[in-house]
Motif scaffolding. Structure first.
Motif, mmCIF file in Angstrom:
data_model
loop_
_atom_site.group_PDB
_atom_site.id
_atom_site.type_symbol
_atom_site.label_atom_id
_atom_site.label_comp_id
_atom_site.label_asym_id
_atom_site.label_seq_id
_atom_site.Cartn_x
_atom_site.Cartn_y
_atom_site.Cartn_z
ATOM 1 N N LEU A 126 0.936 -1.183 -0.049
ATOM 2 C CA LEU A 126 -0.048 -0.017 0.061
ATOM 3 C C LEU A 126 0.767 1.361 0.076
ATOM 4 C CD1 LEU A 126 -2.829 1.596 0.407
ATOM 5 C CD2 LEU A 126 -2.398 1.297 3.075
ATOM 6 N N LEU A 127 0.772 2.126 -0.950
ATOM 7 C CA LEU A 127 1.405 3.486 -1.080
ATOM 8 C C LEU A 127 0.249 4.380 -0.789
ATOM 9 C CD1 LEU A 127 2.731 1.628 -3.463
ATOM 10 C CD2 LEU A 127 4.120 3.720 -3.617
ATOM 11 N N ALA A 128 0.366 5.359 0.174
ATOM 12 C CA ALA A 128 -0.631 6.166 0.385
ATOM 13 C C ALA A 128 -0.120 7.804 0.920
ATOM 14 C CB ALA A 128 -1.439 5.758 1.440
ATOM 15 N N THR A 129 -0.967 8.779 0.250
ATOM 16 C CA THR A 129 -0.748 10.069 0.872
ATOM 17 C C THR A 129 -1.475 10.181 2.234
ATOM 18 O OG1 THR A 129 -2.563 10.996 -0.296
ATOM 19 C CG2 THR A 129 -0.510 10.830 -1.432
ATOM 20 N N ASP A 130 -1.016 11.334 2.993
ATOM 21 C CA ASP A 130 -1.540 11.382 4.398
ATOM 22 C C ASP A 130 -2.904 11.722 4.364
ATOM 23 O OD1 ASP A 130 -1.388 13.848 3.325
ATOM 24 O OD2 ASP A 130 -0.425 14.971 5.124
ATOM 25 N N GLY A 131 -3.701 11.987 3.156
ATOM 26 C CA GLY A 131 -5.189 12.128 3.234
ATOM 27 C C GLY A 131 -5.855 10.735 3.431
ATOM 28 N N LEU A 132 -5.166 9.710 3.300
ATOM 29 C CA LEU A 132 -5.667 8.496 3.873
ATOM 30 C C LEU A 132 -5.220 8.198 5.134
ATOM 31 C CD1 LEU A 132 -7.331 5.573 3.154
ATOM 32 C CD2 LEU A 132 -5.206 4.620 2.569
ATOM 33 N N THR A 133 -3.974 8.318 5.521
ATOM 34 C CA THR A 133 -3.400 7.511 6.361
ATOM 35 C C THR A 133 -3.640 8.690 7.895
ATOM 36 O OG1 THR A 133 -1.173 8.615 6.092
ATOM 37 C CG2 THR A 133 -1.596 6.195 5.633
ATOM 38 N N ASP A 134 -3.941 9.925 7.639
ATOM 39 C CA ASP A 134 -4.150 10.774 8.660
ATOM 40 C C ASP A 134 -5.631 10.596 9.130
ATOM 41 O OD1 ASP A 134 -1.976 12.178 8.843
ATOM 42 O OD2 ASP A 134 -2.551 13.982 7.951
ATOM 43 N N MET A 135 -6.449 9.736 8.352
ATOM 44 C CA MET A 135 -7.798 9.706 8.625
ATOM 45 C C MET A 135 -8.246 8.205 9.294
ATOM 46 S SD MET A 135 -9.891 12.329 7.836
ATOM 47 C CE MET A 135 -8.566 13.013 8.610
ATOM 48 N N LEU A 136 -7.312 7.177 8.938
ATOM 49 C CA LEU A 136 -7.508 5.834 9.376
ATOM 50 C C LEU A 136 -6.448 5.585 10.229
ATOM 51 C CD1 LEU A 136 -9.335 6.002 6.740
ATOM 52 C CD2 LEU A 136 -9.336 3.587 6.928
ATOM 53 N N ARG A 137 -6.734 4.942 11.231
ATOM 54 C CA ARG A 137 -5.535 4.295 12.183
ATOM 55 C C ARG A 137 -4.850 3.339 11.721
ATOM 56 N NH1 ARG A 137 -5.271 6.459 17.383
ATOM 57 N NH2 ARG A 137 -6.855 8.058 17.998
ATOM 58 N N ASN A 138 -3.609 2.671 11.837
ATOM 59 C CA ASN A 138 -3.230 1.597 11.448
ATOM 60 C C ASN A 138 -3.877 0.215 11.508
ATOM 61 O OD1 ASN A 138 -0.097 0.692 10.494
ATOM 62 N ND2 ASN A 138 -0.743 -0.848 11.827
ATOM 63 N N SER A 139 -4.551 0.259 12.740
ATOM 64 C CA SER A 139 -5.423 -0.990 13.050
ATOM 65 C C SER A 139 -6.448 -1.013 12.150
ATOM 66 C CB SER A 139 -5.751 -0.835 14.615
ATOM 67 O OG SER A 139 -6.454 0.324 14.697
#
Length: 239
Positions: free
Chosen positions: A183-196
């Motif tokens: 998975l490659l992602a900008t922070d628009g995804l990873t700032d919204m969803l936690r790792n879990s």
């Protein structure tokens, strides 16, 4: 090879300054999150895409080749911003991978991220290093992971392409197992969803990238969609 790419401007931003590029024949995949006023971020991330599309990875030395690519993009963005005042200060994050057989070679600069989801044990691991103020504080033990996720200054990057000549490039190589998902992602995804939550969604839908991509995007939008959302899912298997 399976892959799915998604880019959405989100609910708040007027335009989409994120970008991605992929070439499954190489195979090479990248995401970029542009920054700068007057849509200059879109210009910076577009420069990254253009140079990637014209670049040939040296398969004899892929990590060095990816680092050279990163520096080439950086120099080009700096040159463009110096030649046109309206682009002054523009920059972009950059996260890219090149895959050869069961080897994944990666490069990263900024706070876009690269993960490997291991389907055999349903575990998600971030392999890239964030270049951000909050990531620095987390590594120094000044804040916890929970505090980092909700930190008001987590959008401040300490490295980006186009900002300075000397780069602290994060690069490396990882072994891929059968049915691993990258998975490659900008922070628009990873700032919204936690790792879990990312991990749980990937475990539930690892056999259907269309469904998984819809779930990831819909969750990011549901939680506010405060930024552009761009990500690529890819796997060497052909399910």
């Amino acid at each position: 090879m399976r892959y799915k790419a998604v880019s959405d401007k989100g609910k708040i931003r007027i335009s989409n300054e994120d970008n991605y590029y992929l070439d499954q024949t190489v195979p090479f995949f990248m995401v970029a999150d542009g920054m700068g006023g007057h849509a200059a971020g879109e210009v910076a991330s577009n420069i990254a895409v253009k140079i990637c599309s014209e670049y040939n990875i040296d398969k004899e030395n892929p990590i060095k080749s990816l680092e050279n690519l990163t520096n080439k993009i950086n120099n080009n963005i700096i040159k463009t911003s110096q030649e046109n005042q309206k682009y002054a200060g523009m920059g972009t994050t950059f996260a890219a991978v090149f895959i050869e057989e069961n080897n994944l070679f990666y490069v990263n600069l900024g706070d876009s991220r690269i993960y490997i989801f291991r389907s055999l044990d349903n575990k998600l691991k971030k392999i890239s290093k964030d270049h951000s103020l909050v990531a620095q504080m987390l590594r120094n033990g000044k804040i916890t992971k929970d505090e980092a996720f909700n930190h008001p200054r987590k959008n401040i990057v300490t490295q980006a392409l186009g900002i300075q000549k000397d780069l602290d490039i994060d690069s490396g190589q990882k072994n891929l197992k059968n049915e691993d998902i990258v998975l490659l992602a900008t922070d628009g995804l990873t700032d919204m969803l936690r790792n879990s939550e990312l991990e749980n969604l990937m475990a539930a839908h690892n056999d259907n990238f269309d469904k998984l991509a819809d779930e990831l995007l819909n969750r990011a939008l549901k939680y506010g969609g405060r930024d552009n959302i761009t990500f690529i899912l890819l796997s060497r298997d052909n399910n």
